[in-house]
Design a protein around this motif. Structure first.
Motif, PDB file in Angstrom:
ATOM      1  N   LEU A  53      -0.467  11.578  19.863  1.00 53.36           N
ATOM      2  CA  LEU A  53      -0.220  11.706  18.436  1.00 53.36           C
ATOM      3  C   LEU A  53       0.241  10.373  17.860  1.00 53.36           C
ATOM      4  N   MET A  54      -0.111  10.129  16.621  1.00 51.01           N
ATOM      5  CA  MET A  54       0.300   8.897  15.941  1.00 51.01           C
ATOM      6  C   MET A  54       1.809   8.718  16.032  1.00 51.01           C
ATOM      7  N   GLU A  55       2.518   9.824  15.878  1.00 47.06           N
ATOM      8  CA  GLU A  55       3.979   9.807  16.039  1.00 47.06           C
ATOM      9  C   GLU A  55       4.427  11.170  16.536  1.00 47.06           C
ATOM     10  N   ALA A  56       5.602  11.221  17.100  1.00 46.47           N
ATOM     11  CA  ALA A  56       6.127  12.475  17.631  1.00 46.47           C
ATOM     12  C   ALA A  56       6.260  13.495  16.508  1.00 46.47           C
ATOM     13  N   ASP A  57       5.760  14.701  16.737  1.00 50.08           N
ATOM     14  CA  ASP A  57       5.833  15.774  15.754  1.00 50.08           C
ATOM     15  C   ASP A  57       5.795  17.090  16.512  1.00 50.08           C
ATOM     16  N   GLU A  58       6.970  17.690  16.688  1.00 49.69           N
ATOM     17  CA  GLU A  58       7.071  18.899  17.496  1.00 49.69           C
ATOM     18  C   GLU A  58       6.286  20.063  16.903  1.00 49.69           C
ATOM     19  N   HIS A  82      -1.049  18.146  27.345  1.00 42.26           N
ATOM     20  CA  HIS A  82      -0.038  17.118  27.564  1.00 42.26           C
ATOM     21  C   HIS A  82      -0.023  16.242  26.311  1.00 42.26           C
ATOM     22  N   VAL A  83       1.091  16.259  25.598  1.00 40.78           N
ATOM     23  CA  VAL A  83       1.175  15.544  24.328  1.00 40.78           C
ATOM     24  C   VAL A  83       2.162  14.385  24.460  1.00 40.78           C
ATOM     25  N   LEU A  84       1.720  13.228  24.002  1.00 40.82           N
ATOM     26  CA  LEU A  84       2.574  12.047  23.984  1.00 40.82           C
ATOM     27  C   LEU A  84       2.469  11.376  22.618  1.00 40.82           C
ATOM     28  N   PRO A  85       3.595  10.870  22.106  1.00 36.20           N
ATOM     29  CA  PRO A  85       3.495  10.027  20.914  1.00 36.20           C
ATOM     30  C   PRO A  85       2.888   8.683  21.316  1.00 36.20           C
ATOM     31  N   ALA A  86       2.238   8.024  20.385  1.00 34.69           N
ATOM     32  CA  ALA A  86       1.505   6.790  20.667  1.00 34.69           C
ATOM     33  C   ALA A  86       2.379   5.729  21.324  1.00 34.69           C
ATOM     34  N   ASP A  87       3.620   5.567  20.866  1.00 33.21           N
ATOM     35  CA  ASP A  87       4.460   4.512  21.436  1.00 33.21           C
ATOM     36  C   ASP A  87       4.779   4.777  22.908  1.00 33.21           C
ATOM     37  N   ARG A  88       4.999   6.033  23.258  1.00 29.39           N
ATOM     38  CA  ARG A  88       5.275   6.362  24.667  1.00 29.39           C
ATOM     39  C   ARG A  88       4.009   6.208  25.512  1.00 29.39           C
ATOM     40  N   PHE A  89       2.872   6.625  24.975  1.00 33.08           N
ATOM     41  CA  PHE A  89       1.590   6.460  25.667  1.00 33.08           C
ATOM     42  C   PHE A  89       1.336   4.985  25.955  1.00 33.08           C
TER      43      PHE A  89
END
Length: 109
Positions: A53-58, A82-89
């Motif tokens: 995701l572009m940014e974390a969004d629960e 499996h969902v990750l925000p872009a910065d963590r990815f």
């Protein structure tokens, strides 16, 4: 012989619906797993999805997981999302799980 749609169709269906409903929030969508590889042998078929995701969004994460469950029931497969925000990815791009998903999977976004 089953009347259930092929498992590859499940991945395509999920990707199409996820892009249609949440495309602006999704940076990467990669589908992988035994059904995508074609080695499901007709049993315990699973489709794994890596969503960035572009940014974390629960809330969007929950909705995408619910969509995967719905599509899985429609197609007779089990989705693991499996969902990750872009910065963590980006920070973990060398992680074996991420590398495997990117190398073995099919990218939809």
């Amino acid at each position: 012989m089953s009347d259930a749609p092929p498992q590859g169709d499940a991945a395509d269906a999920f990707a199409a619906r996820a892009r249609a409903d949440y495309g602006e929030s999704i940076r990467d969508l990669v589908v992988f797993g035994d059904a995508v590889r074609g080695d499901d042998r007709g049993v315990h078929t699973s489709v794994e999805v890596l969503l960035v995701l572009m940014e974390a969004d629960e809330e969007i994460e929950r909705r995408l997981e619910a969509l995967a469950e719905t599509v899985g029931l429609e197609h007779g497969v089990v989705f693991s999302v499996h969902v990750l925000p872009a910065d963590r990815f980006d920070a973990q791009s060398d992680h074996p799980f991420i590398r495997t998903a990117l190398e073995d999977g099919r990218s939809y976004v």
